[in-house]
Design a protein around this motif. Structure first.
Motif, PDB file in Angstrom:
ATOM      1  N   GLY A   1       0.826  -1.204   0.000  1.00 28.73           N
ATOM      2  CA  GLY A   1       0.000   0.000   0.000  1.00 28.73           C
ATOM      3  C   GLY A   1       0.853   1.243   0.000  1.00 28.73           C
ATOM      4  O   GLY A   1       1.920   1.288  -0.604  1.00 28.73           O
ATOM      5  N   GLY A   2       0.404   2.247   0.678  1.00 29.03           N
ATOM      6  CA  GLY A   2       1.123   3.513   0.703  1.00 29.03           C
ATOM      7  C   GLY A   2       2.338   3.456   1.591  1.00 29.03           C
ATOM      8  O   GLY A   2       2.620   2.462   2.249  1.00 29.03           O
ATOM      9  N   ALA A   3       3.057   4.526   1.586  1.00 28.50           N
ATOM     10  CA  ALA A   3       4.228   4.609   2.433  1.00 28.50           C
ATOM     11  C   ALA A   3       4.370   6.049   2.874  1.00 28.50           C
ATOM     12  O   ALA A   3       3.807   6.955   2.282  1.00 28.50           O
ATOM     13  N   ARG A   4       5.102   6.267   3.919  1.00 24.86           N
ATOM     14  CA  ARG A   4       5.441   7.614   4.321  1.00 24.86           C
ATOM     15  C   ARG A   4       6.925   7.604   4.625  1.00 24.86           C
ATOM     16  O   ARG A   4       7.362   6.913   5.535  1.00 24.86           O
ATOM     17  N   LEU A   5       7.666   8.329   3.832  1.00 20.74           N
ATOM     18  CA  LEU A   5       9.104   8.384   4.046  1.00 20.74           C
ATOM     19  C   LEU A   5       9.469   9.702   4.690  1.00 20.74           C
ATOM     20  O   LEU A   5       8.915  10.745   4.338  1.00 20.74           O
ATOM     21  N   SER A   6      10.354   9.654   5.614  1.00 22.53           N
ATOM     22  CA  SER A   6      10.793  10.876   6.270  1.00 22.53           C
ATOM     23  C   SER A   6      11.835  11.569   5.392  1.00 22.53           C
ATOM     24  O   SER A   6      12.189  11.071   4.332  1.00 22.53           O
ATOM     25  N   ALA A   7      12.271  12.709   5.855  1.00 22.15           N
ATOM     26  CA  ALA A   7      13.341  13.380   5.135  1.00 22.15           C
ATOM     27  C   ALA A   7      14.606  12.544   5.286  1.00 22.15           C
ATOM     28  O   ALA A   7      14.855  11.975   6.342  1.00 22.15           O
ATOM     29  N   PRO A   8      15.402  12.451   4.247  1.00 19.27           N
ATOM     30  CA  PRO A   8      16.662  11.716   4.386  1.00 19.27           C
ATOM     31  C   PRO A   8      17.645  12.512   5.246  1.00 19.27           C
ATOM     32  O   PRO A   8      17.508  13.719   5.435  1.00 19.27           O
TER      33      PRO A   8
ATOM     34  N   VAL B   1      17.150   7.064   5.885  1.00 17.71           N
ATOM     35  CA  VAL B   1      15.779   7.517   5.690  1.00 17.71           C
ATOM     36  C   VAL B   1      14.832   6.671   6.534  1.00 17.71           C
ATOM     37  O   VAL B   1      14.954   5.449   6.607  1.00 17.71           O
ATOM     38  N   GLY B   2      13.952   7.360   7.239  1.00 22.07           N
ATOM     39  CA  GLY B   2      12.939   6.659   8.019  1.00 22.07           C
ATOM     40  C   GLY B   2      11.767   6.340   7.123  1.00 22.07           C
ATOM     41  O   GLY B   2      11.414   7.132   6.249  1.00 22.07           O
ATOM     42  N   HIS B   3      11.176   5.188   7.319  1.00 28.22           N
ATOM     43  CA  HIS B   3      10.073   4.842   6.441  1.00 28.22           C
ATOM     44  C   HIS B   3       9.026   4.059   7.187  1.00 28.22           C
ATOM     45  O   HIS B   3       9.283   3.421   8.198  1.00 28.22           O
ATOM     46  N   TRP B   4       7.865   4.150   6.674  1.00 30.25           N
ATOM     47  CA  TRP B   4       6.734   3.397   7.206  1.00 30.25           C
ATOM     48  C   TRP B   4       5.929   2.948   6.008  1.00 30.25           C
ATOM     49  O   TRP B   4       5.486   3.751   5.204  1.00 30.25           O
ATOM     50  N   VAL B   5       5.820   1.669   5.838  1.00 32.63           N
ATOM     51  CA  VAL B   5       5.190   1.095   4.661  1.00 32.63           C
ATOM     52  C   VAL B   5       4.114   0.152   5.135  1.00 32.63           C
ATOM     53  O   VAL B   5       4.297  -0.539   6.129  1.00 32.63           O
TER      54      VAL B   5
END
Lengths: 479, 344, 405
Positions: free
Chosen positions: A163-170, A183-187
């Motif tokens: 599905g979607g993801a939200r990536l933080s600033a690198p 990079v922080g991520h949430w998938v």
């Protein structure tokens, strides 16, 4: 060419006042530039042209709203190729790069998803790479000159069901010997077979895009990581919405310590390293700003504000002035003593403060810049907390100001050829480059008004009264 | 400095939040509900026990619960939680758990949440009791305010409310979140209309449905309208919410549980559930028209000796007070099987 | 009431199980999870006891089985303890109410199994269940209920893409798009041209239908076939034909253009294309409706001295009005949905359907979807309004009033 430039910048740099040198070639390595989150840099360009006011309007070209309405990412400013550049990601799936002086668009690059995190820029050996993390789970490395893709790395491999993801600033830093992008991520993946939601932090080689390591957290969104070096080795500090603040080793991704907060940590953290006991500052939706020992995670002090802290704190470390500045949803900016947490001053802005502060020193007195939900940009004198100026920067595109669902854009301050500018992506779709000197003439701006509230109040009362009367009559007829 | 003006009243900070598998919040609420289920059956001094439970509930909410149990917040949180299923499970759980528990228990044992637990209701109940005592005191000193005095008082309160809102608005911008002020003003208006006899009390109960749907739509639009008692749940400085709480308490001083009667959106939902609930209060047998039940019912749910399911809050006052013992808690499951037995 | 001893025994048993779980050396559940599990299980056990009270052993067996399925699925397989907690609370509460249990199952099915399409599947499933449950409760035969279920299922499948599209956009995006002048303009063009086309079709289609039914002219079957022709033809064919006749370069088209009456690429062109493709629907419905009007009534009116046009206006048309309005609705819907012919013959001024296509070519799905949704919503709204309007008209003629007369 570059030698001459450097030489020239050095002479200018000597001539300028203390507190940061003037650079002809500058990186923007993480979302607020340094681990103190000051989001401030002094640049010089080859032609020496003074920047002027400009804006880039996106309001007419809206694609889709995200819940919470993230519009622009916070800007990033860098100098390379003899000029100063400002970059920002946008929810319209694109990364933009403008000439910071004139506002001329250099390129835009379309990714497969919204770009919510600040892009970062790095120049090595005459080549500039711009890293942007997009919600299509991918970190893009773009050439700073022409905007072509150099490489792209997916933090989570593609599956049809993902599905979607939200990536933080690198964040740029060193993972052992190599330079890396963190990079922080949430998938999330909603399908039954691979039903999982994962937050985490990935390290990617800055040159090749190879994945170095990956640390998995729980299933929540991850805030922007902050890279810092302590005792000779690199660390990352990152918060997540399950309330954990973690410090990881940058070379292996191993968690050194973590601190459990009782509420969502939405903003990022700030570090104060130039002291005998380095501190991490982080706020949470619990409303507390905590100072933790950067080595152990032990709490040193905490301060309770009246409401959520969704913003990231900023650390000021001037001779004799050691402060943490943070805004809260109780509508106030706080300046605290960095050692003890004692409140030095607090200033009530007109609305909840969602943005992280930027630091500015264009004279003997420093200023902190911040935006609040009354749609204004505030400049506050750092020493007393009094208002230096406030500018109206535009109302949101739609009125549904949901509380704290989004980390909206924060301003950054840049001195280009000696003239201070503030860059800010407003939630009305307008990206603004504003000279500080003009901001002061803006004094007053457009005031807010509650006229609409009172009008609707009258309408509601009339409506309710009418409805009650109608209901009453209907029943009488039926009886 | 007024930085720490909010008392840190929640007992513990970290383990109590429903994030990340620490279920203490849900556990305490479940325990409270199970306890209430038990004490619902106490026959002696049931109303006293009820007030005890209400007090306990207020304490639990005040010191432990973080997610909102306000009448708007629960609707919004449920919808929000549903959209988060499959995306962020822990958060989804956090948002949904309390409303789901309330609805489920209502389905099994009647909407006792309203009468026994709801903090908004409890605050109003306090004002009702205060009024009863004031009335008794007034009767002793032969002071009985007539309708004119009442209307003047009401108008004074309304004007005070408007002035407060105006004063608030002079320093800050109102957002969609502050919309509970509309509810507060409407409550005053309705109160005035009902008390002065322009509209009848039972005719405008349907307004709750409108209130409910407005909240649902606003939640779907992802705007947040803060509930009246919300300021007590999180550490929130929320003057609009506090002001509306004050309004509903004052309104209850004029007409018992006026908020519940006319504009509580959650109450509308509970009314819907009550129709399908296992337990309900029902009148059986011969009635001598003494009118005690209608008098003790705080929400005016008993009309002409019959209980309106969509209004009843399951406080069981009528069951306790009916001299005939005519009001009974009926178990519809049992009744159904009885019928089946007799027919087959 | 449950006997106190049974209650205590059950509660004790449940507590014992959780104590054991909590005391094993490496606990599977953390302490808070175990505690809250205990509370939830106490509640579930209480619900089970209540079921037992009603003396339905089989139901209790089902209840336990359902609990185990939820447990296996969510705790053992997916390891979502928190979700399990909530679902099991709801499950225990709704178990005895068939309607709610069905809705709950639909919810679980949609939101856990079909998660990516949760809302889109939940709405049809819930509707299906409510209707089938109602029908079953009303004592309809099993066959009829089953037919209903199967039919509704297929209808749900038809509904699925639209519902899916519906949840793709936030209302804010829609409002934003609706505020764009070119979108507004296009929607206005679509709606007004369709309405105008329907009006024209009505003015000449209804008399034609009446004449065909009542007059029974000699070439009736031929005329009917001709009327059907535009339904048969692919719409681009219509567009090409119109272009050939009236487009730029054709003698007639040039002549009209010179006279200032050019059709191609004009609003009038859109209306013309819409009239051509949508009239058959109106004529067919009107014919069916007129056929339903008993001729005796008209003859009676004639004997009472009414003129033929009076008979048409005061007897036939009112009696056939529902059928005619159905035709009008179909005609309007067809006209507003027309794309192929307009695209070729009169792409300018931009109408809704053409704009959706244009935006799709320019910006892809994400750009065109909001406009498509606006079109969908507005058309649905008008459609619903018209359907309501239909209910206001006199009911289609039945034998009953005749007998009374």
């Amino acid at each position: 060419m570059f030698h001459i430039l450097t030489l020239w910048s050095l002479t200018v740099g000597v001539g300028s006042s203390a507190g940061g040198q003037v650079l002809a070639e500058a990186d923007w390595p993480m979302w607020r530039r340094d681990e103190m989150n000051r989001a401030s840099v002094r640049l010089v360009t080859a032609d020496g042209e003074r920047p002027r006011r400009w804006s880039f309007d996106l309001a007419g070209r809206v694609h889709a709203f995200e819940p919470g309405m993230t519009v622009w990412s916070s800007p990033a400013v860098a100098a390379f190729d003899g000029r100063a550049w400002v970059a920002a990601g946008c929810y319209d799936h694109r990364v933009y790069l403008w000439d910071a002086v004139s506002g001329e668009l250099r390129f835009r690059y379309t990714t497969g998803g919204g770009v919510y995190g600040t892009p970062v820029m790095r120049t090595r050996g005459g080549r500039t790479l711009l890293y942007a993390a997009s919600s299509d789970r991918t970190v893009y490395a773009l050439d700073g000159i022409d905007g072509t893709r150099v490489f792209s790395t997916e933090v989570e491999p593609y599956r049809p069901t993902v599905g979607g993801a939200r990536l933080s600033a690198p964040a740029l830093g060193r993972a052992g010997e190599r330079e890396a992008v963190f990079v922080g991520h949430w998938v999330y993946d909603k399908s039954l077979g691979a039903n999982r939601q994962r937050g985490g932090l990935s390290a990617i080689d800055a040159e090749s895009g190879a994945r170095l390591w990956r640390a998995d957290f729980l299933d929540n969104r991850v805030s922007h990581p902050v890279y810092f070096e302590l005792d000779g080795s690199g660390y990352l500090c990152v918060g997540s919405e399950d309330g954990n603040l973690r410090v990881l080793r940058a070379d292996t991704g191993e968690v050194v310590w973590h601190h459990r907060e009782s509420e969502i940590i939405q903003g990022s953290c700030a570090l104060w390293l130039r002291t005998e006991r380095p501190l991490v500052f982080a706020g949470s939706h619990f409303g507390k700003l905590r100072a933790l020992d950067a080595r152990t995670g032990e709490e040193v002090w905490s301060m309770k504000t009246g409401y959520w802290i969704a913003a990231t704190p900023m650390v000021i470390d001037e001779p004799g002035v050691e402060r943490v500045v943070v805004g809260s949803y109780d509508g106030k900016m706080y300046a605290l003593d960095a050692r003890t947490g004692a409140v030095h001053w607090s200033h009530a802005c007109g609305g909840p403060v969602h943005a992280s502060a930027a630091w500015l020193k264009d004279g003997p007195r420093a200023t902190a810049l911040v935006t609040a939900l009354d749609h204004r940009l505030y400049g506050l004198w750092m020493d007393q907390g009094t208002e230096r100026f406030s500018v109206f920067i535009g109302a949101p595109l739609w009125d549904g100001v949901s509380l704290g669902e989004s980390t909206w854009s924060s301003p950054v301050t840049v001195a280009i050829n000696g003239r201070w500018m503030v860059y800010h992506g407003g939630y009305n779709g307008e990206f603004l480059g504003l000279p500080i000197a003009e901001a002061m003439m803006f004094e007053g701006g457009r005031p807010w008004s509650n006229a609409r509230f009172w009008l609707t109040m009258v309408l509601v009362l009339v409506g309710v009264g009418g409805a009650a009367w109608l209901l009453d009559r209907r029943r009488v007829k039926a009886a | 400095m007024d930085t720490n003006y909010l008392p840190l009243w929640k007992t513990l900070e970290s383990p109590l939040v429903a994030l990340d598998e620490s279920h203490v919040e849900l556990f305490s609420v479940l325990a409270l509900f199970l306890l209430t289920l038990l004490v619902l059956n106490v026959r002696r001094h049931r109303q006293g026990v009820r007030h005890l439970v209400q007090g306990l509930a207020i304490l639990v909410f005040f010191y432990i619960v973080y997610s909102c149990l306000g009448v708007f917040g629960m609707i919004r949180n449920t919808l929000h939680g549903i959209t988060l299923i499959g995306t962020v499970f822990t958060e989804s759980f956090f948002w949904m758990s309390l409303p789901v528990v309330v609805l489920s228990f209502a389905l099994m044992s009647g909407p006792f949440f309203c009468g026994w637990i709801c903090p908004t209701g409890t605050l109003q109940e306090i004002m009702v009791i205060l009024r009863e005592n004031l009335g008794r005191l007034g009767a002793r000193v032969r002071l009985r305010p007539g309708p004119a005095t009442r209307n003047v008082l009401l108008f004074l309160f309304f004007a005070g409310f408007m002035l407060l809102v105006f004063w608030m608005g002079s320093t800050r911008q109102f957002y969609v979140e502050d919309s509970s002020l509309y509810w507060g003003a409407s409550l005053f208006l309705l109160l005035f209309l009902v008390l002065s006899g322009v509209v009848r009390d039972e005719a405008i109960r349907g307004l709750r449905a409108a209130s409910f749907w407005i909240i649902v739509i606003s939640a779907l639009l992802r705007t947040t309208i803060v509930s009246p008692v919300h300021f007590a749940f999180a550490d929130v400085r929320d003057p609009a919410s506090a002001l509306t709480t004050l309004v509903l308490m004052v309104a209850s001083l004029f007409l018992a549980r006026a908020w519940c009667r006319y504009i509580c959106p959650w109450g509308y939902l509970m009314g819907l559930i009550h129709r399908r609930s296992r337990l309900r209060v029902q009148a059986e047998g011969e009635c001598r028209d003494c009118g005690v039940c209608a008098r003790v019912c705080r929400v005016g749910a008993i009309q002409a000796g019959r209980v309106r399911l969509d209004q009843c809050q399951f406080c069981l006052a009528c069951v306790d007070r009916c001299p005939q013992g005519r009001m009974k808690v009926v178990d519809t499951w049992q009744a159904k099987t009885d019928n089946q037995c007799s027919t087959s | 009431m449950i006997p106190r001893r049974t209650l205590l025994l059950t509660a004790g048993g449940v507590a014992l199980v959780h104590l054991v779980i909590g005391l094993v050396p490496e606990p599977v559940l953390s302490l808070p999870t175990n505690l809250v599990m205990l509370a939830v299980n106490l509640y579930v056990a209480w619900c089970g006891l209540l079921l037992l009270q009603t003396g339905e052993r089989r139901r209790l067996g089902l209840f336990v089985a359902g609990y185990l399925v939820l447990f296996l699925l969510l705790v053992a397989l997916l390891q979502r303890e928190s979700l399990f907690l909530l679902l099991v609370i709801v499950y225990a509460s709704v178990f005895r109410n068939g309607l709610l249990l069905g809705l709950f199952s639909a919810f679980v099915l949609s939101y856990v199994v079909f998660q990516p399409y949760a809302f889109e599947t939940f709405v049809p499933l819930a509707l299906l269940w409510i209707l089938v449950w109602r029908s079953a409760r009303a004592g309809t035969s099993l066959f009829v209920s089953a037919s209903l279920a199967v039919g509704l299922f297929v209808l749900g499948l038809i509904l699925l893409p639209f519902l899916h599209m519906l949840v793709q956009e936030t209302p804010q995006t829609l409002l934003q798009f609706a505020g764009r002048p070119e979108v507004r303009q296009a929607l206005l063009v679509s709606l007004s041209s369709a309405s105008l086309a329907t009006l024209i079709a009505f003015l000449f289609g209804v008399p034609l239908a009446y004449a065909l039914v009542r007059g029974e002219p000699r070439g009736r079957s031929l005329v009917e076939a001709l009327v059907d022709l535009p339904i048969l033809l692919p719409k681009p064919v219509v567009g090409i034909a119109l272009l050939t006749l009236l487009g730029p370069g054709s003698p007639l088209g040039e002549m009209l253009e010179r006279a200032g009456l050019g059709l191609a690429g004009r609003f009038a062109g859109i209306v013309l294309a819409q009239v051509i493709v949508s009239t058959p629907f109106l004529i067919k419905s009107a014919m069916t409706a007129f056929e339903g009007v008993p001729e005796q009534l008209e003859t009676a009116a004639r004997t009472l001295g009414a003129r033929p046009w009076q008979v048409f206006g005061r007897v036939a048309l009112p009696l056939a009005s529902r059928g005619v309005l159905t035709g009008v609705i179909l005609c309007w819907a067809r006209a507003v949905g027309e794309f192929g012919a307009i695209m070729l013959f009169a792409p300018h001024p931009l109408s809704g359907s053409v704009m959706v296509y244009n935006e799709f070519l320019k910006g892809g799905v994400s750009e065109s979807r909001p406009i498509a949704m606006l079109l969908l919503l507005i058309c649905l709204w008008v459609f619903v309004l018209m359907q309501f309007g239909r209910a206001l008209l006199p009911a289609p003629f039945s034998r009953a009033p005749l007998r009374r007369a």
